[in-house]
Design a protein around this motif. Structure first.
Motif, PDB file in Angstrom:
ATOM      1  N   LEU A 141      35.423  38.889  48.275  1.00 23.09           N
ATOM      2  CA  LEU A 141      36.311  39.992  47.888  1.00 23.09           C
ATOM      3  C   LEU A 141      36.103  40.636  46.705  1.00 23.09           C
ATOM      4  O   LEU A 141      35.920  40.102  45.684  1.00 23.09           O
ATOM      5  N   ALA A 142      35.757  41.968  46.657  1.00 24.16           N
ATOM      6  CA  ALA A 142      35.233  42.531  45.400  1.00 24.16           C
ATOM      7  C   ALA A 142      35.864  44.021  45.167  1.00 24.16           C
ATOM      8  O   ALA A 142      35.784  44.448  46.416  1.00 24.16           O
ATOM      9  N   PRO A 143      36.303  44.353  44.183  1.00 24.26           N
ATOM     10  CA  PRO A 143      36.606  45.742  43.876  1.00 24.26           C
ATOM     11  C   PRO A 143      35.485  46.602  43.516  1.00 24.26           C
ATOM     12  O   PRO A 143      34.449  46.219  43.003  1.00 24.26           O
ATOM     13  N   LYS A 167      24.681  42.128  45.196  1.00 22.67           N
ATOM     14  CA  LYS A 167      25.962  41.391  45.118  1.00 22.67           C
ATOM     15  C   LYS A 167      26.093  40.822  46.606  1.00 22.67           C
ATOM     16  O   LYS A 167      25.661  41.309  47.331  1.00 22.67           O
ATOM     17  N   ASP A 168      27.200  40.034  46.508  1.00 23.07           N
ATOM     18  CA  ASP A 168      27.601  39.289  47.780  1.00 23.07           C
ATOM     19  C   ASP A 168      28.014  40.314  48.733  1.00 23.07           C
ATOM     20  O   ASP A 168      27.822  40.345  49.982  1.00 23.07           O
ATOM     21  N   VAL A 219      32.019  37.715  38.392  1.00 21.91           N
ATOM     22  CA  VAL A 219      30.860  37.394  38.961  1.00 21.91           C
ATOM     23  C   VAL A 219      30.880  35.734  39.273  1.00 21.91           C
ATOM     24  O   VAL A 219      31.222  34.914  38.280  1.00 21.91           O
ATOM     25  N   LEU A 220      31.087  35.699  40.360  1.00 23.62           N
ATOM     26  CA  LEU A 220      30.990  34.063  40.825  1.00 23.62           C
ATOM     27  C   LEU A 220      29.821  33.820  41.395  1.00 23.62           C
ATOM     28  O   LEU A 220      29.097  34.624  42.120  1.00 23.62           O
ATOM     29  N   GLY A 245      26.442  47.935  43.340  1.00 23.75           N
ATOM     30  CA  GLY A 245      25.396  47.826  42.242  1.00 23.75           C
ATOM     31  C   GLY A 245      24.809  46.516  42.691  1.00 23.75           C
ATOM     32  O   GLY A 245      25.088  45.896  43.303  1.00 23.75           O
ATOM     33  N   ARG A 246      23.789  46.272  41.672  1.00 18.14           N
ATOM     34  CA  ARG A 246      23.220  45.031  41.639  1.00 18.14           C
ATOM     35  C   ARG A 246      24.201  43.820  40.989  1.00 18.14           C
ATOM     36  O   ARG A 246      24.768  44.228  40.216  1.00 18.14           O
ATOM     37  N   ASN A 247      23.853  42.613  41.057  1.00 16.49           N
ATOM     38  CA  ASN A 247      24.688  41.639  40.392  1.00 16.49           C
ATOM     39  C   ASN A 247      24.384  41.595  39.112  1.00 16.49           C
ATOM     40  O   ASN A 247      23.359  42.027  38.576  1.00 16.49           O
ATOM     41  N   LYS A 248      25.509  41.247  38.145  1.00 13.57           N
ATOM     42  CA  LYS A 248      25.383  41.538  36.802  1.00 13.57           C
ATOM     43  C   LYS A 248      24.400  40.401  36.209  1.00 13.57           C
ATOM     44  O   LYS A 248      23.999  40.534  35.099  1.00 13.57           O
ATOM     45  N   LYS A 249      24.146  39.164  37.024  1.00 15.37           N
ATOM     46  CA  LYS A 249      23.461  38.387  36.594  1.00 15.37           C
ATOM     47  C   LYS A 249      21.802  38.752  36.695  1.00 15.37           C
ATOM     48  O   LYS A 249      21.009  37.772  36.115  1.00 15.37           O
TER      49      LYS A 249
END
Length: 189
Positions: free
Chosen positions: A40-42, A71-72, A102-103, A61-65
């Motif tokens: 679940l993401a905004p 992203k998932d 970010v999880l 976008g790409r994952n912040k990590k």
């Protein structure tokens, strides 16, 4: 007067200028799933782009990590070709904002933040319980180029859920805003 050349500034500056001036932007609270978990993401780079066929566009976008790690939501839509796009009512804005955290891959935001989901159609991911509008979509296509930090996903609306009146939330710069209906008769449908 000032003219800013986007070719001469950093991507973070471009983002701040765009997100602070293209307002308001609706928030897509996207539910995806795979055979292991629900994500679940905004996303606020989101809009309707066509009625024939009925298409939404969300830029993921790409994952912040890590810039090379998708992203998932990106992974799940690519894998399953399905997503449920919920529009955020004011009363769920705070919970929605938390799901932007970010999880680790495989950890569900719905479980972490105790957000109830409701399955309304067995062929699509569930909706967020309490959302008054949602689009059940399939992947229509993407537009990917190497230099892009975000990838536009084109989602075809297969079904729409309407659960009553609602006051939607929109992204405005770094914050959120309520959207209100205008009283002028000529603007009403």
């Amino acid at each position: 007067m000032q003219i800013i050349n986007f070719n001469e500034i950093e991507s973070t500056q471009r983002y701040k200028l765009m997100s602070g001036n293209i307002v308001p932007r609706p928030v897509a609270w996207i539910v995806t799933e795979n055979n292991r978990f629900i994500n679940l993401a905004p996303f606020s780079y989101f809009t309707g782009i066509s009625s024939v066929p009925p298409l939404l566009m969300v830029s993921i976008g790409r994952n912040k990590k890590g810039l090379n790690e998708p992203k998932d939501t990106f992974k799940n839509i690519k894998e399953t070709k399905k997503a449920t796009v919920c529009l955020v009512p004011v009363e769920l804005a705070e919970k929605m904002d938390r799901t932007g955290e970010v999880l680790p891959y495989g950890e569900s935001e719905a479980e972490r933040f105790e957000i109830e989901l409701e399955r309304i159609d067995e062929n699509f991911p569930p909706i967020v319980k309490g959302c008054k509008r949602a689009f059940l979509t399939t992947l229509y296509g993407t537009f990917e180029k190497d230099e892009m930090a975000t990838i536009p996903f084109f989602l075809k609306i297969e079904k729409m859920y309407i659960g009553g009146d609602f006051e939607p939330v929109a992204r405005v710069g770094k914050g959120y805003a309520r959207l209100c209906e205008m009283e002028n008769e000529k603007w009403k449908m």
